[in-house]
Design a protein around this motif. Structure first.
Motif, PDB file in Angstrom:
ATOM      1  N   SER A  80       0.819  -1.221   0.000  1.00 10.22           N
ATOM      2  CA  SER A  80       0.000   0.000   0.000  1.00 10.22           C
ATOM      3  C   SER A  80       0.850   1.266   0.000  1.00 10.22           C
ATOM      4  O   SER A  80       0.328   2.358  -0.248  1.00 10.22           O
ATOM      5  CB  SER A  80      -0.923   0.016   1.217  1.00 10.22           C
ATOM      6  N   GLU A  81       2.146   1.127   0.266  1.00 11.51           N
ATOM      7  CA  GLU A  81       3.020   2.295   0.403  1.00 11.51           C
ATOM      8  C   GLU A  81       3.707   2.703  -0.893  1.00 11.51           C
ATOM      9  O   GLU A  81       4.388   3.729  -0.920  1.00 11.51           O
ATOM     10  CB  GLU A  81       4.092   2.015   1.471  1.00 11.51           C
ATOM     11  N   VAL A  82       3.554   1.909  -1.954  1.00  9.03           N
ATOM     12  CA  VAL A  82       4.261   2.213  -3.194  1.00  9.03           C
ATOM     13  C   VAL A  82       3.286   2.355  -4.347  1.00  9.03           C
ATOM     14  O   VAL A  82       2.207   1.758  -4.361  1.00  9.03           O
ATOM     15  CB  VAL A  82       5.313   1.138  -3.531  1.00  9.03           C
ATOM     16  N   VAL A  83       3.683   3.160  -5.314  1.00 10.64           N
ATOM     17  CA  VAL A  83       2.924   3.283  -6.552  1.00 10.64           C
ATOM     18  C   VAL A  83       3.914   3.578  -7.673  1.00 10.64           C
ATOM     19  O   VAL A  83       4.897   4.293  -7.478  1.00 10.64           O
ATOM     20  CB  VAL A  83       1.855   4.391  -6.451  1.00 10.64           C
ATOM     21  N   VAL A  84       3.669   2.973  -8.828  1.00 12.40           N
ATOM     22  CA  VAL A  84       4.511   3.176 -10.003  1.00 12.40           C
ATOM     23  C   VAL A  84       3.815   4.201 -10.876  1.00 12.40           C
ATOM     24  O   VAL A  84       2.688   3.987 -11.330  1.00 12.40           O
ATOM     25  CB  VAL A  84       4.717   1.843 -10.746  1.00 12.40           C
ATOM     26  N   MET A  85       4.483   5.334 -11.102  1.00 13.55           N
ATOM     27  CA  MET A  85       3.839   6.438 -11.833  1.00 13.55           C
ATOM     28  C   MET A  85       4.873   7.482 -12.248  1.00 13.55           C
ATOM     29  O   MET A  85       5.951   7.590 -11.658  1.00 13.55           O
ATOM     30  CB  MET A  85       2.774   7.103 -10.964  1.00 13.55           C
ATOM     31  N   ASN A  86       4.559   8.230 -13.286  1.00  6.53           N
ATOM     32  CA  ASN A  86       5.279   9.459 -13.657  1.00  6.53           C
ATOM     33  C   ASN A  86       6.765   9.237 -13.898  1.00  6.53           C
ATOM     34  O   ASN A  86       7.206   8.154 -14.255  1.00  6.53           O
ATOM     35  CB  ASN A  86       5.070  10.533 -12.576  1.00  6.53           C
ATOM     36  N   SER A  87       7.525  10.307 -13.729  1.00  7.87           N
ATOM     37  CA  SER A  87       8.981  10.261 -13.793  1.00  7.87           C
ATOM     38  C   SER A  87       9.526  10.739 -12.446  1.00  7.87           C
ATOM     39  O   SER A  87       8.793  11.253 -11.605  1.00  7.87           O
ATOM     40  CB  SER A  87       9.508  11.140 -14.929  1.00  7.87           C
ATOM     41  N   LEU A  88      10.817  10.556 -12.245  1.00  8.39           N
ATOM     42  CA  LEU A  88      11.408  10.794 -10.934  1.00  8.39           C
ATOM     43  C   LEU A  88      11.170  12.214 -10.426  1.00  8.39           C
ATOM     44  O   LEU A  88      10.677  12.414  -9.310  1.00  8.39           O
ATOM     45  CB  LEU A  88      12.917  10.508 -11.002  1.00  8.39           C
ATOM     46  N   THR A  89      11.521  13.210 -11.213  1.00  4.62           N
ATOM     47  CA  THR A  89      11.449  14.590 -10.707  1.00  4.62           C
ATOM     48  C   THR A  89      10.004  15.043 -10.544  1.00  4.62           C
ATOM     49  O   THR A  89       9.692  15.812  -9.630  1.00  4.62           O
ATOM     50  CB  THR A  89      12.235  15.542 -11.625  1.00  4.62           C
ATOM     51  N   VAL A  90       9.107  14.542 -11.400  1.00  2.00           N
ATOM     52  CA  VAL A  90       7.678  14.822 -11.202  1.00  2.00           C
ATOM     53  C   VAL A  90       7.244  14.289  -9.842  1.00  2.00           C
ATOM     54  O   VAL A  90       6.560  14.982  -9.068  1.00  2.00           O
ATOM     55  CB  VAL A  90       6.839  14.198 -12.333  1.00  2.00           C
ATOM     56  N   ASN A  91       7.646  13.063  -9.524  1.00  2.00           N
ATOM     57  CA  ASN A  91       7.268  12.489  -8.231  1.00  2.00           C
ATOM     58  C   ASN A  91       7.869  13.270  -7.071  1.00  2.00           C
ATOM     59  O   ASN A  91       7.211  13.466  -6.042  1.00  2.00           O
ATOM     60  CB  ASN A  91       7.688  11.025  -8.160  1.00  2.00           C
ATOM     61  N   LEU A  92       9.111  13.697  -7.199  1.00  5.46           N
ATOM     62  CA  LEU A  92       9.712  14.507  -6.135  1.00  5.46           C
ATOM     63  C   LEU A  92       8.904  15.776  -5.896  1.00  5.46           C
ATOM     64  O   LEU A  92       8.655  16.167  -4.750  1.00  5.46           O
ATOM     65  CB  LEU A  92      11.157  14.843  -6.470  1.00  5.46           C
ATOM     66  N   HIS A  93       8.505  16.425  -6.970  1.00  6.27           N
ATOM     67  CA  HIS A  93       7.708  17.653  -6.810  1.00  6.27           C
ATOM     68  C   HIS A  93       6.364  17.348  -6.157  1.00  6.27           C
ATOM     69  O   HIS A  93       5.928  18.070  -5.243  1.00  6.27           O
ATOM     70  CB  HIS A  93       7.502  18.326  -8.162  1.00  6.27           C
ATOM     71  N   LEU A  94       5.680  16.286  -6.606  1.00  6.70           N
ATOM     72  CA  LEU A  94       4.388  15.952  -6.019  1.00  6.70           C
ATOM     73  C   LEU A  94       4.519  15.628  -4.534  1.00  6.70           C
ATOM     74  O   LEU A  94       3.662  15.997  -3.726  1.00  6.70           O
ATOM     75  CB  LEU A  94       3.776  14.759  -6.753  1.00  6.70           C
ATOM     76  N   LEU A  95       5.596  14.964  -4.166  1.00  6.94           N
ATOM     77  CA  LEU A  95       5.802  14.618  -2.767  1.00  6.94           C
ATOM     78  C   LEU A  95       6.187  15.832  -1.941  1.00  6.94           C
ATOM     79  O   LEU A  95       5.767  15.969  -0.783  1.00  6.94           O
ATOM     80  CB  LEU A  95       6.855  13.525  -2.660  1.00  6.94           C
TER      81      LEU A  95
END
Length: 271
Positions: A80-95
């Motif tokens: 439940s803690e992981v999801v595969v999505m987007n690209s690395l820097t997009v994910n960093l920004h969302l987080l």
């Protein structure tokens, strides 16, 4: 492991001999099965059209979940803690939207000295987005634990690469997380050079969040989809986040209601 070599296409030199391939961190060799898998998707598209979202051999709508269990094992997480999505820097920004919440007293972001340039760009832009000066609010530390101890009350976020791309140093992520939490600070990591390279236990280490790509030690190549981790203790928090269609509860998604109803776990961060 020797037999695995035969599962991949090996590029040839001009004289016809196999190359010695050390570029897997930029683009993995093509598995001999790849063509068949791509053709399978094309066949399902031809056969089913839009109904392939639900009726393909690997239905497209929940396609990302084909990787959930493997990804959780890879980084030491609950599914439940992981999801595969987007690209690395997009994910960093969302987080960072969720986990970087600066106040008047606690506003700095700490990164390692010599961090991958893209990380620095992302962090500096987040600071400017919050009307903060990176010259003041960005802390670049050679000794991360010492910097946390010294700057702790003013640090809102520690965001460190799991393995430094230039030196190969594997940081003690558990110790960094523990030190950050002792100071009341969020601990996040860019695992681009760590996922698939070193043992990770993000859940047990109590890491708040992490993101990684799959084009380095997972051999996906440039443009391959990335991953994100959000510790389960944050799943039901009131953290703000950017929300969109794919993070909406799939059981009611197509009712087209005006109110966002979040998926459970890390999937809620999908857009």
């Amino acid at each position: 492991m020797k037999s695995y070599r035969d599962r991949f296409h090996i590029p040839k030199r001009r004289e016809g001999t196999d190359v010695i391939y050390f570029a897997g961190n930029s683009l993995g060799l093509q598995p001999k099965t790849a063509r068949a898998y791509v053709e399978e998707e094309l066949e399902d598209w031809a056969k089913h059209g839009v109904e392939g979202h639900f009726n393909a051999r690997n239905p497209w709508m929940p396609y990302h979940r084909l990787l959930t269990a493997q990804t959780a094992r890879l980084v030491g997480a609950e599914e439940s803690e992981v999801v595969v999505m987007n690209s690395l820097t997009v994910n960093l920004h969302l987080l960072m939207v969720s986990f970087y919440r600066p106040t008047a007293d606690r506003y700095k972001i700490l990164i390692e000295a010599g961090a991958f340039p893209s990380d620095r760009y992302a962090v500096a832009s987040q600071l400017r987005f919050h009307n903060l000066d990176p010259q003041i609010a960005l802390v670049e530390a050679a000794d991360i634990l010492a910097a946390i101890e010294q700057e702790g009350p003013s640090i809102a976020l520690v965001l460190v690469g799991g393995v430094n791309y230039a030196t190969g140093e594997y940081f003690d992520l558990e110790a960094i997380t523990r030190a950050a939490h002792q100071q009341g600070t969020i601990a996040g990591f860019d695992l681009a050079h760590a996922a698939g390279n070193v043992p990770l236990h993000l859940h047990d280490w109590n890491v708040d969040f992490a993101a990684w790509c799959s084009y380095k030690y997972l051999n996906g190549g440039p443009g391959a989809i990335a991953g994100a981790f959000i510790h389960e203790r944050h799943h039901r928090s009131t953290l703000p986040r950017f929300e969109g269609w794919w993070g909406h509860d799939e059981s009611t998604r197509f009712q087209m209601g005006p109110k966002f109803e979040a998926m459970q776990g890390a999937e809620a961060w999908q857009l």
